[in-house]
Scaffold this motif. Structure first.
Motif, PDB file in Angstrom:
ATOM      1  N   LEU A 166       0.886  -1.423   0.146  1.00 44.46           N
ATOM      2  CA  LEU A 166       0.047  -0.358   0.323  1.00 44.46           C
ATOM      3  C   LEU A 166       0.528   1.541   0.126  1.00 44.46           C
ATOM      4  CD1 LEU A 166      -0.054   1.713   3.251  1.00 44.46           C
ATOM      5  CD2 LEU A 166      -1.142  -0.170   3.377  1.00 44.46           C
ATOM      6  N   LYS A 167       0.212   2.419  -0.347  1.00 42.07           N
ATOM      7  CA  LYS A 167       1.123   3.039  -0.184  1.00 42.07           C
ATOM      8  C   LYS A 167       0.200   4.673   0.376  1.00 42.07           C
ATOM      9  CE  LYS A 167       3.809   6.233  -2.912  1.00 42.07           C
ATOM     10  NZ  LYS A 167       4.712   7.018  -4.358  1.00 42.07           N
ATOM     11  N   ASN A 182      -5.613  16.013   4.057  1.00 40.98           N
ATOM     12  CA  ASN A 182      -5.963  14.427   4.609  1.00 40.98           C
ATOM     13  C   ASN A 182      -4.569  13.774   4.068  1.00 40.98           C
ATOM     14  OD1 ASN A 182      -8.281  15.841   5.605  1.00 40.98           O
ATOM     15  ND2 ASN A 182      -8.959  16.749   3.268  1.00 40.98           N
ATOM     16  N   TYR A 183      -5.213  12.525   3.890  1.00 43.04           N
ATOM     17  CA  TYR A 183      -4.395  11.580   3.505  1.00 43.04           C
ATOM     18  C   TYR A 183      -5.085  10.920   2.390  1.00 43.04           C
ATOM     19  CZ  TYR A 183      -1.007  11.744   7.527  1.00 43.04           C
ATOM     20  OH  TYR A 183       0.895  12.341   7.915  1.00 43.04           O
ATOM     21  N   PHE A 184      -4.773   9.787   1.990  1.00 42.72           N
ATOM     22  CA  PHE A 184      -5.242   9.371   0.826  1.00 42.72           C
ATOM     23  C   PHE A 184      -4.719   7.729   1.143  1.00 42.72           C
ATOM     24  CE2 PHE A 184      -6.951  14.210   0.296  1.00 42.72           C
ATOM     25  CZ  PHE A 184      -8.030  13.584  -0.246  1.00 42.72           C
ATOM     26  N   LEU A 185      -5.016   6.986   0.092  1.00 43.46           N
ATOM     27  CA  LEU A 185      -4.279   5.535  -0.179  1.00 43.46           C
ATOM     28  C   LEU A 185      -4.693   5.898  -1.758  1.00 43.46           C
ATOM     29  CD1 LEU A 185      -6.508   3.063   1.689  1.00 43.46           C
ATOM     30  CD2 LEU A 185      -4.458   3.161   1.115  1.00 43.46           C
ATOM     31  N   THR A 186      -2.880   5.427  -2.040  1.00 44.02           N
ATOM     32  CA  THR A 186      -2.932   6.067  -3.462  1.00 44.02           C
ATOM     33  C   THR A 186      -2.471   4.516  -4.530  1.00 44.02           C
ATOM     34  OG1 THR A 186      -0.656   6.923  -3.317  1.00 44.02           O
ATOM     35  CG2 THR A 186      -2.234   8.498  -3.541  1.00 44.02           C
ATOM     36  N   PHE A 187      -2.169   3.292  -3.754  1.00 39.98           N
ATOM     37  CA  PHE A 187      -2.378   2.453  -3.506  1.00 39.98           C
ATOM     38  C   PHE A 187      -2.854   1.081  -3.143  1.00 39.98           C
ATOM     39  CE2 PHE A 187       0.188  -1.825  -5.256  1.00 39.98           C
ATOM     40  CZ  PHE A 187       0.733  -1.443  -6.318  1.00 39.98           C
ATOM     41  N   PRO A 188      -2.944   0.187  -3.096  1.00 40.30           N
ATOM     42  CA  PRO A 188      -3.882  -0.384  -4.146  1.00 40.30           C
ATOM     43  C   PRO A 188      -4.906   0.454  -4.895  1.00 40.30           C
ATOM     44  CG  PRO A 188      -4.594  -2.090  -3.032  1.00 40.30           C
ATOM     45  CD  PRO A 188      -3.654  -0.680  -2.571  1.00 40.30           C
ATOM     46  N   PHE A 189      -5.065   1.315  -4.736  1.00 40.89           N
ATOM     47  CA  PHE A 189      -6.601   2.407  -5.385  1.00 40.89           C
ATOM     48  C   PHE A 189      -6.384   3.328  -4.748  1.00 40.89           C
ATOM     49  CE2 PHE A 189      -8.248  -0.478  -2.778  1.00 40.89           C
ATOM     50  CZ  PHE A 189      -8.782   0.274  -1.800  1.00 40.89           C
ATOM     51  N   LYS A 190      -7.500   5.237  -5.092  1.00 39.80           N
ATOM     52  CA  LYS A 190      -7.391   5.638  -5.045  1.00 39.80           C
ATOM     53  C   LYS A 190      -8.664   5.802  -3.925  1.00 39.80           C
ATOM     54  CE  LYS A 190      -5.969   9.711  -4.461  1.00 39.80           C
ATOM     55  NZ  LYS A 190      -6.049  11.086  -5.724  1.00 39.80           N
TER      56      LYS A 190
END
Length: 435
Positions: free
Chosen positions: A58-59, A66-74
């Motif tokens: 994950l990334k 704000n924080y966002f997941l950018t991997f494995p999806f946005k």
């Protein structure tokens, strides 16, 4: 005293001394904790990126505040989960530190099972996870300046699932204050619609009128922040969840003109009132509970404002009572409310205004012809005039709110309070004038 007694006494004394000396040498819990070494020294002040490889890669990246997941999806990230993860590893301690030189290959750190990198603008902190030690619990780890053994508890923190980092708010990162309009549909039929105009919520369908601010706020805020109870796996399709042609949907328009579609599909759990849901700004199917939304079963009429006056009375510039006499009150900045010719005492005015403020109707009613007029109240603010006519209908009063073209009935208690306040202020006015 017998010799055997002396002997037993001596044994007890020796045992007590031994216990005292043994306990004195034992470290307290606090001492044990302080003797352990933190895995990171001088951790990053502001983490902008977290990247994990080797276990559910994950990334997570920070965009603005704000924080966002950018991997494995946005996707929007759960702020609490991300900050908790950072704090947990920032304060994590090693079970022991390996000081002697040892080949990384023997510890499984030459090709680590898991790597987690924390990045700020100009620095990076990395932890690598290797094999498990043969004769103790935990796993080998390596940071920038340490090699040692990490507890299973800390390893579990490192191995938190991707779902744990997803935001649990259905429409995240959307905030309530950024909503301009929200429309609720059953099937394809529009049931009701709210629109914010000049900072206030109005119903724009099926009729146009001022909305009850408290009820509307609770409802809209709960829909926007709808808690996700479960992230469904790939076995749940849109067809199975009835999200292709959903039973219900919400269209949300933001202040900057963006539109978000929320779909509510089939019932998943009848006891918990869990329903399948999806939102156009996020990937996946979720489970949400209708128990989480206040006023969710209300009809449009239930959201209509029944407040007699549209604002706090103290925000108006003038208040005019028209009945047997005409009394004009002015809201003077230096003094507060006064009668225009100062024929009513200030404490009498305060008592009157306190009695009639925050009046709410009991229910909306149809116009009733030929009711006797009790009192007319006009409120003036910035040149705009707001008129309310009160009519007597047996024991109760009926208020006609001219600007909204509606009639509302007051409860018996509020009717008596209004009648008493008006009669008292007119009586005091006449008495003061005669003197």
């Amino acid at each position: 005293m017998k010799k055997s007694t002396y002997f037993l006494f001596a044994v007890v004394v020796i045992l007590l001394c031994f216990i005292f000396l043994f306990e004195k040498k034992q470290k307290t819990t606090k001492e044990i904790e302080s003797s352990k070494t933190k895995i990171f020294i001088d951790f990053l002040e502001d983490v902008e990126t977290i990247e994990r490889k080797g276990f559910e890669d994950l990334k997570i990246e920070k965009e603005g505040e704000n924080y966002f997941l950018t991997f494995p999806f946005k996707d929007s990230a759960d702020e609490g989960a991300v900050k908790g993860f950072i704090e947990a590893l920032k304060g994590a301690v090693a079970e022991r530190i390996i000081k002697e030189n040892i080949e990384l290959k023997k510890l499984g750190l030459d090709n680590p099972q898991i790597t987690v990198a924390f990045k700020s603008k100009d620095k990076t902190k990395t932890i690598k996870i290797g094999n498990s030690p043969p004769l103790e619990k935990g796993v080998y780890f390596q940071t920038d300046d340490k090699i040692g053994v990490l507890s299973d508890f800390t390893l579990d923190t490192i191995k938190r699932s991707v779902n744990d980092f997803k935001s649990k708010e259905l429409c995240a990162p959307l905030k309530y204050e950024n909503v301009k309009k929200i429309s609720y549909y059953k099937g394809n039929d529009l049931v009701f619609e709210f629109e914010k105009i000049n900072g206030k919520w109005y119903l724009s369908h099926p009729f146009k009128d001022l909305a009850d601010e408290r009820k509307a706020t609770f409802y809209i805020e709960d829909v926007i922040l709808w808690p996700i109870m479960n992230f469904e796996d790939d076995s749940v399709s849109e067809e199975k969840a009835n999200l292709v042609n959903p039973n219900e949907k919400y269209e949300v328009e933001t202040n900057d003109g963006n539109k978000i579609l929320i779909k509510i599909g089939a019932l998943k759990d009848e006891e918990k009132k869990f329903y399948y849901a999806s939102v156009s700004t996020r990937k996946g199917i979720f489970a949400v509970s209708k128990n989480s939304v206040r006023n969710i079963d209300k009809e449009a009429e239930d959201f209509r404002a029944l407040a007699i006056f549209s604002s706090d009375i103290n925000k108006y510039e003038s208040l005019i009572l028209s009945g047997a006499e005409k009394i004009v009150f002015k809201n003077v900045r230096e003094k507060g409310w006064i009668e225009e010719k100062e024929r009513v005492k200030e404490d009498q005015i305060k008592t009157f205004l306190f009695a009639i403020e925050n009046f709410e109707g009991e229910k909306k009613v149809e116009k009733i012809e030929n009711l006797p007029l009790f009192i007319e109240i006009s409120l003036i603010k910035e040149g705009d005039k707001e008129e309310v006519f009160f009519y007597e209908d047996k024991e109760n009063l009926v208020a006609e709110i001219k600007s909204r073209k509606i009639f509302v009935s007051l409860s018996k208690e509020d009717s008596e309070r209004m009648k008493g306040a008006v009669k008292t202020i007119f009586s005091q006015f006449k008495e003061n004038v005669s003197h």
